[in-house]
Scaffold this active site. Structure first.
Site, short mmCIF file in Angstrom:
data_model
loop_
_atom_site.label_atom_id
_atom_site.label_comp_id
_atom_site.label_asym_id
_atom_site.label_seq_id
_atom_site.Cartn_x
_atom_site.Cartn_y
_atom_site.Cartn_z
N LYS A 100 0.86 -1.18 0.00
CA LYS A 100 0.00 0.00 0.00
C LYS A 100 0.90 1.24 0.00
O LYS A 100 1.62 1.48 0.96
CB LYS A 100 -0.93 0.03 1.22
N GLY A 162 -8.42 8.85 10.18
CA GLY A 162 -8.74 8.80 11.60
C GLY A 162 -9.86 9.72 12.05
O GLY A 162 -10.17 9.78 13.24
N ALA A 188 -9.73 5.46 4.67
CA ALA A 188 -9.61 6.63 5.55
C ALA A 188 -10.94 7.34 5.76
O ALA A 188 -11.66 7.64 4.81
CB ALA A 188 -8.58 7.63 5.05
N GLY A 189 -11.26 7.58 7.03
CA GLY A 189 -12.46 8.34 7.38
C GLY A 189 -13.67 7.53 7.75
O GLY A 189 -14.66 8.07 8.24
N ASN A 210 -9.40 1.02 9.90
CA ASN A 210 -8.45 0.83 10.99
C ASN A 210 -8.95 1.50 12.26
O ASN A 210 -9.38 0.84 13.21
CB ASN A 210 -7.08 1.36 10.59
#
Length: 260
Positions: A100, A162, A188-189, A210
């Site tokens: 990645k 995050g 993301a988000g 994550n």
């Protein structure tokens, strides 16, 4: 019935959820949540998490009895040269070329990617045989350029890393999906399971989560929720939603109704 597999480069996966390894309280919880998510891929910031030094606690050791594949990422890199060097070292050390690519331009506030450096690095790494999943902003033009230089998948952000804000521009995710042929994985988000479902209903090929899992009050339970959200969102997309209408439409036909 043929399985609905996610194909990235030469690899195929049954799960369309990718999970991260950061922000957990310990490696044991990381493993528990990952297995609960059903994910077959976990991304690892190799500049921050040990997978190469056998003399220290090593994340690889916790997953050696599983079928979960590692996806090293270049979090912490701020230019193409750093990322290219890092992945060359990882390939030499542990033989992984499934990566990645993540190059951050604003390291202080937004953590937005530097797309120019990302394109430069992607071109070099793809030519060297790496299977590159490229993290980028939600711009269909940049997504197309990444595909053109060899990205095996494009990973547009839904919102800042995050933040848990969910998908801030649904139209752009759709535009990206229309613009390229390689898989689109929303990254993301994502803040909760419904965000993952929405991403899949928009036509994304997969979702990476994550923080939403690792920082939940119950990471293992949230991981399981994400698993089902991605599955339901994918099925909803494949089933085809009804057309949106301005006014109400009765569920039962009104023609031929008896007059009272």
């Amino acid at each position: 019935m043929q399985k609905d597999l996610l194909k990235i480069g030469s690899k195929t996966f049954e799960s369309r959820l990718i999970v991260g390894s950061g922000k957990y309280k310990d490696f044991a919880t990381t493993k528990q949540a990952t297995l609960a998510s059903g994910a077959e891929v976990i991304t690892v910031a190799v500049r921050r998490v040990n997978i190469t030094n056998p003399n220290e606690e090593n994340l690889l050791d916790f997953f050696k009895d599983t079928n979960v594949a590692f996806l090293p990422n270049s979090a912490g890199c701020t230019n193409a040269e750093e990322a290219i060097t890092l992945f060359r070292l990882i390939k030499e050390a542990v033989g992984i070329d499934f990566i990645k690519l993540e190059i951050i331009g604003d390291t202080q506030r937004t953590l937005y990617p530097d797309v120019i450096e990302t394109i430069k690095a992607c071109e070099v790494l793809a030519k060297e045989g790496f299977c590159v999943l490229a993290y980028t902003n939600d711009d269909p033009i940049i997504a197309k350029k990444l595909q053109d230089v060899g990205a095996s998948a494009v990973m547009p952000l839904a919102a800042p890393i995050g933040s848990g804000l969910g998908i801030q521009n649904r139209y752009n995710i759709g535009f990206i999906k229309e613009s390229i042929d390689v898989p689109v994985i929303v990254d993301a988000g994502v803040g909760c399971a419904s965000d993952a479902s929405i991403a899949m209903e928009l036509g994304a090929d997969g979702v990476l989560s994550n923080s939403a899992i690792a920082l939940a009050d119950n990471p293992v339970l949230m991981a399981e929720a994400m698993k089902h959200a991605v599955i339901s969102g994918r099925k909803s997309f494949l089933a085809g939603r009804i057309e949106k209408k301005t006014y109400a439409s009765p569920s039962s036909p009104i023609f031929g109704m008896a007059k009272l």
